[in-house]
Design an enzyme around this catalytic site. Structure first.
Site, PDB file in Angstrom:
ATOM      1  N   ILE A   1       0.849  -1.194   0.000  1.00  0.00           N
ATOM      2  CA  ILE A   1       0.000   0.000   0.000  1.00  0.00           C
ATOM      3  C   ILE A   1       0.885   1.244   0.000  1.00  0.00           C
ATOM      4  O   ILE A   1       0.817   2.074  -0.898  1.00  0.00           O
ATOM      5  CB  ILE A   1      -0.942   0.002   1.217  1.00  0.00           C
ATOM      6  CG1 ILE A   1      -1.858  -1.232   1.184  1.00  0.00           C
ATOM      7  CG2 ILE A   1      -1.783   1.285   1.234  1.00  0.00           C
ATOM      8  CD1 ILE A   1      -2.738  -1.382   2.404  1.00  0.00           C
ATOM      9  N   THR A   2       1.742   1.364   1.010  1.00  0.00           N
ATOM     10  CA  THR A   2       2.643   2.522   1.078  1.00  0.00           C
ATOM     11  C   THR A   2       4.109   2.115   0.949  1.00  0.00           C
ATOM     12  O   THR A   2       4.980   2.974   0.880  1.00  0.00           O
ATOM     13  CB  THR A   2       2.454   3.278   2.409  1.00  0.00           C
ATOM     14  OG1 THR A   2       2.746   2.386   3.498  1.00  0.00           O
ATOM     15  CG2 THR A   2       1.028   3.782   2.543  1.00  0.00           C
TER      16      THR A   2
ATOM     17  N   THR B   1       3.954  -8.598   1.309  1.00  0.00           N
ATOM     18  CA  THR B   1       4.231 -10.036   1.360  1.00  0.00           C
ATOM     19  C   THR B   1       3.697 -10.745   0.120  1.00  0.00           C
ATOM     20  O   THR B   1       4.370 -11.598  -0.464  1.00  0.00           O
ATOM     21  CB  THR B   1       3.606 -10.656   2.624  1.00  0.00           C
ATOM     22  OG1 THR B   1       4.125  -9.997   3.777  1.00  0.00           O
ATOM     23  CG2 THR B   1       3.913 -12.140   2.713  1.00  0.00           C
TER      24      THR B   1
ATOM     25  N   ASP C   1      -2.203   5.413   4.861  1.00  0.00           N
ATOM     26  CA  ASP C   1      -2.778   4.230   5.496  1.00  0.00           C
ATOM     27  C   ASP C   1      -3.030   4.531   6.978  1.00  0.00           C
ATOM     28  O   ASP C   1      -2.285   4.092   7.854  1.00  0.00           O
ATOM     29  CB  ASP C   1      -1.804   3.051   5.344  1.00  0.00           C
ATOM     30  CG  ASP C   1      -2.453   1.713   5.655  1.00  0.00           C
ATOM     31  OD1 ASP C   1      -3.693   1.656   5.713  1.00  0.00           O
ATOM     32  OD2 ASP C   1      -1.717   0.730   5.842  1.00  0.00           O
TER      33      ASP C   1
ATOM     34  N   LYS D   1       5.520   3.749   9.531  1.00  0.00           N
ATOM     35  CA  LYS D   1       4.239   4.273  10.007  1.00  0.00           C
ATOM     36  C   LYS D   1       4.291   4.635  11.485  1.00  0.00           C
ATOM     37  O   LYS D   1       3.481   5.427  11.964  1.00  0.00           O
ATOM     38  CB  LYS D   1       3.135   3.244   9.757  1.00  0.00           C
ATOM     39  CG  LYS D   1       2.869   2.978   8.281  1.00  0.00           C
ATOM     40  CD  LYS D   1       1.915   1.815   8.090  1.00  0.00           C
ATOM     41  CE  LYS D   1       1.757   1.485   6.612  1.00  0.00           C
ATOM     42  NZ  LYS D   1       0.933   0.280   6.389  1.00  0.00           N
TER      43      LYS D   1
END
Length: 317
Positions: free
Chosen positions: A11-12, A17, A70, A103
């Site tokens: 996503i970011t 994975t 996110d 994050k």
């Protein structure tokens, strides 16, 4: 133990994975196919988005990805919705990487998230444990789908090749899961995980998973191709590495084509604390496109690169 591993695509980050696993084997399956695989092998490593078990989450991820955003309010339901839909309740281990450029920039932020996550998981009957892991620099030396798969496969084949950071992180997380599953006493899980890795049993299981999911079980690290457009970078002075900037690495890797171009990525040869000499190779960019490589090189040159050199003396006062 039954471990149906559902994963997201990046996503970011430069690789998720599912992105790296897809280098080794298909990850897109129906619910019926997943159920059959798990009943046969007690494990799988798949892309959760293909199952349509959390359709609202799939829509939100498609909004988050181009924004590189996110937030907590979406992260927690995103993780739990898929795990609950998969029937996970006996044990869930959540990795919370902590460090600049992640994050969670500080341990306190990571702990705050962990407590909230565990409380919400508990409300749904899910027994969860969170592991705050060091992420002030990349784990291992590879960033990008194919190059990360290559590094992981190399370690599974030979424990002695390391890298140590990848061994420590993977066995720490696996150890917690082994303890939660009753396979090891509290505090002894990592030792058991290292034994499984050293013995070759982890590789054998991975080989079985790759084969069951339609990949080549005999694949070797050297079989995994990296982007044909490459650029090496060398240190312009001698010194000690005082910092490896995750944010710059992510920018470079994405500019090179990650995560969509699986052969794109970066390799970091030396990390924080290492002493390097002038002219020593410290970084390589791989890309599937000459134009993307040019953009990635531009970011490296404009930022000075992600590897910060200095002496051991911070300041004389």
């Amino acid at each position: 133990m039954i471990i149906p591993k559902t994963s997201t695509r990046a996503i970011t980050s430069p690789s998720g994975t599912a992105d790296s696993m897809e280098v080794l084997a298909p990850v897109t399956f129906t619910s019926e196919e997943v159920e059959k695989m798990v009943s046969e092998l007690n494990a799988c490593i798949i892309w959760g988005g293909a199952l349509d078990i959390a359709p609202a989450d799939n829509v939100l991820i498609e909004v988050e990805r181009p924004l590189h955003y996110d937030p907590w309010g979406l992260m927690i339901p995103s993780i739990l919705a898929k795990k609950i839909a998969m029937g996970v309740n006996a044990g869930l281990v959540l990795d919370i990487p902590v460090g600049e450029g992640t994050k969670f920039s500080t341990p306190s932020r990571g702990k705050e998230f962990a407590h909230v996550f565990k409380q919400i998981a508990s409300n749904f009957g899910v027994k969860a444990e969170c592991a705050l892991t060091l992420a002030h620099q990349p784990i291992g030396h590879a960033v990008g789908p194919a190059i990360e798969a290559k590094e992981a496969l190399r370690l599974l084949l030979d424990y002695n090749v390391g890298p140590n950071s990848l061994i420590e992180k993977s066995t720490s997380l696996a150890g917690i899961l082994l303890e939660m599953g009753g396979k090891a006493q509290r505090g002894e899980g990592q030792t058991l995980a290292k034994q499984i890795l050293q013995s070759g049993n982890a590789y054998k299981k991975m080989r079985d998973i790759i084969e069951l999911q339609g990949g080549d079980p005999d694949i070797q690290p050297d079989d995994i191709e990296l982007g044909p457009y490459q650029k090496d970078f060398y240190s312009n002075k001698s010194g000690h590495i005082t910092e490896v900037d995750n944010a710059i690495i992510n920018q470079i890797a994405k500019a090179a084509g990650c995560p969509y171009a699986k052969t794109s990525g970066v390799e970091i040869y030396r990390k924080q604390g290492a002493k390097i000499e002038k002219g020593e190779k410290i970084f390589t960019i791989y890309s599937n496109s000459e134009n993307k490589l040019r953009r990635a090189r531009k970011i490296y040159n404009s930022t000075g690169g992600p590897i910060i050199l200095g002496g051991m003396l911070i300041e004389r006062i």
